[in-house]
Motif scaffolding. Sequence first.
Motif, PDB file in Angstrom:
ATOM      1  N   TRP A 107      -2.036   7.587  29.464  1.00  0.00           N
ATOM      2  CA  TRP A 107      -0.947   8.023  30.318  1.00  0.00           C
ATOM      3  C   TRP A 107       0.273   7.110  30.214  1.00  0.00           C
ATOM      4  N   ALA A 108       0.068   5.834  29.966  1.00  0.00           N
ATOM      5  CA  ALA A 108       1.210   4.947  29.751  1.00  0.00           C
ATOM      6  C   ALA A 108       1.968   5.322  28.482  1.00  0.00           C
ATOM      7  N   LEU A 109       1.234   5.688  27.444  1.00  0.00           N
ATOM      8  CA  LEU A 109       1.890   6.135  26.214  1.00  0.00           C
ATOM      9  C   LEU A 109       2.601   7.463  26.414  1.00  0.00           C
ATOM     10  N   VAL A 110       2.015   8.348  27.219  1.00  0.00           N
ATOM     11  CA  VAL A 110       2.671   9.627  27.518  1.00  0.00           C
ATOM     12  C   VAL A 110       4.007   9.393  28.213  1.00  0.00           C
ATOM     13  N   ALA A 111       4.049   8.427  29.117  1.00  0.00           N
ATOM     14  CA  ALA A 111       5.291   8.159  29.845  1.00  0.00           C
ATOM     15  C   ALA A 111       6.412   7.726  28.911  1.00  0.00           C
ATOM     16  N   HIS A 112       6.110   6.845  27.968  1.00  0.00           N
ATOM     17  CA  HIS A 112       7.158   6.310  27.092  1.00  0.00           C
ATOM     18  C   HIS A 112       7.483   7.257  25.945  1.00  0.00           C
ATOM     19  N   PHE A 113       6.466   7.662  25.192  1.00  0.00           N
ATOM     20  CA  PHE A 113       6.722   8.544  24.057  1.00  0.00           C
ATOM     21  C   PHE A 113       7.159   9.942  24.519  1.00  0.00           C
ATOM     22  N   GLY A 114       6.634  10.376  25.673  1.00  0.00           N
ATOM     23  CA  GLY A 114       7.081  11.656  26.213  1.00  0.00           C
ATOM     24  C   GLY A 114       8.552  11.650  26.584  1.00  0.00           C
ATOM     25  N   GLY A 115       9.022  10.530  27.120  1.00  0.00           N
ATOM     26  CA  GLY A 115      10.453  10.444  27.438  1.00  0.00           C
ATOM     27  C   GLY A 115      11.314  10.470  26.193  1.00  0.00           C
ATOM     28  N   ALA A 193       9.432   1.127  23.763  1.00  0.00           N
ATOM     29  CA  ALA A 193       8.579   0.917  24.931  1.00  0.00           C
ATOM     30  C   ALA A 193       7.174   1.452  24.694  1.00  0.00           C
ATOM     31  N   GLY A 194       7.057   2.572  23.970  1.00  0.00           N
ATOM     32  CA  GLY A 194       5.729   3.099  23.648  1.00  0.00           C
ATOM     33  C   GLY A 194       4.936   2.174  22.739  1.00  0.00           C
ATOM     34  N   ILE A 195       5.598   1.551  21.792  1.00  0.00           N
ATOM     35  CA  ILE A 195       4.913   0.593  20.903  1.00  0.00           C
ATOM     36  C   ILE A 195       4.440  -0.624  21.691  1.00  0.00           C
ATOM     37  N   LYS A 196       5.272  -1.121  22.580  1.00  0.00           N
ATOM     38  CA  LYS A 196       4.863  -2.249  23.413  1.00  0.00           C
ATOM     39  C   LYS A 196       3.718  -1.871  24.346  1.00  0.00           C
TER      40      LYS A 196
END
Length: 213
Positions: A107-115, A193-196
């Motif tokens: 879900w953290a990756l969804v937040a960044h990559f989704g944005g 941000a998604g990579i981090k």
Amino acid sequence: MTEPPRPPGAGDPGNYPPEPTSPGPFPSSEPPTAPLSGAPGPAGYPPPGGYPPPTGDQPPSGGYPPPGGYPPGGYPPPGGHPGGGYPTGGAYGGPGGGYANNEDKTWALVAHFGGAAGMILSGGVLGWIGPLVALLARGNQSPTVRAHAAAALNFQLLWSIIGLVGWVLSCIVIGFIPVAAAVILGAVFGIIAGIKANEGQLYRYPLSASFIK
């Protein structure tokens, strides 16, 4: 009649010649030879000087180490192997990176990559949808996901507003500048941000606002 003379010692009961003695285990003229060092003595006693120390490829008798400890290549000391073995209890953790489980990380990756994906596909106005979905779906159960989703939502919401204003002003040439800035910045910083986040770090977006905490 007189008795003829007898030879000396003949017929004298108190003057018998000495009987020969039987030879013992050692000649009387030579002392017994001591066993060599390292060879077992008679009746199982150790030889003079003690037994030689054992070599490094076999343990000493009785379980005691030789003087000075075990040599290199010998048996390990009591307590197990010194390092290089299996980790002790607690060394194996979870998925790592500060997440309690894989669902939080997803879900953290969804937040960044989704944005980032929302900014590219919508032309700079819908980058906030991905972070908002992650915040509503998992933010109440996981403080980690809430921190990632809130950071992404604040950044993407700000630049989505800028992009929307740019589309309104697109009737003039200057209106395309904020639209391009919103798309580029929203996509680039969302990917960073998604990579981090994949590495377990919370990325601090630059040029962001604090709408959601």
